[in-house]
Design a protein around this motif. Structure first.
Motif: not given
Length: 86
Positions: A19-25, A33-45, A74-77
């Motif tokens: 859906e977002y095109g992130f690579e989740i590491i 929520g769920i912290l997502l460590f991605t190739d575009r930084g840390v996101k919070l789901l 906060s920016k909403i992706n």
């Protein structure tokens, strides 16, 4: 919006990447929520218990505040299709 409840971690990872095109590491659950460590930084789901109209309103309000110069907002992706929610 309720249709993705009780998903397994690998299902969440696949959905978010598609859906977002992130690579989740890595993923880490916490009380917010769920912290997502991605190739575009840390996101919070975050899950939401609101209807879609209220979620869209909140997302547009956040964007408006950022456009008006508020920086501690906060920016909403958006998804690849341009939506604020999945």
């Amino acid at each position: 919006s309720g249709k993705y409840t009780r998903m397994k971690r690998h299902e969440i990872k696949e959905l978010i990447e598609a859906e977002y095109g992130f690579e989740i590491i890595n993923m880490q659950e916490n009380e917010k929520g769920i912290l997502l460590f991605t190739d575009r930084g840390v996101k919070l789901l975050k899950g939401a218990k609101r209807d879609d109209a209220k979620l869209h309103f909140a997302a547009f309000a956040y964007e408006y505040m950022i456009e008006k110069g508020f920086y501690n907002v906060s920016k909403i992706n958006k998804t690849l299709s341009g939506s604020h929610i999945i």
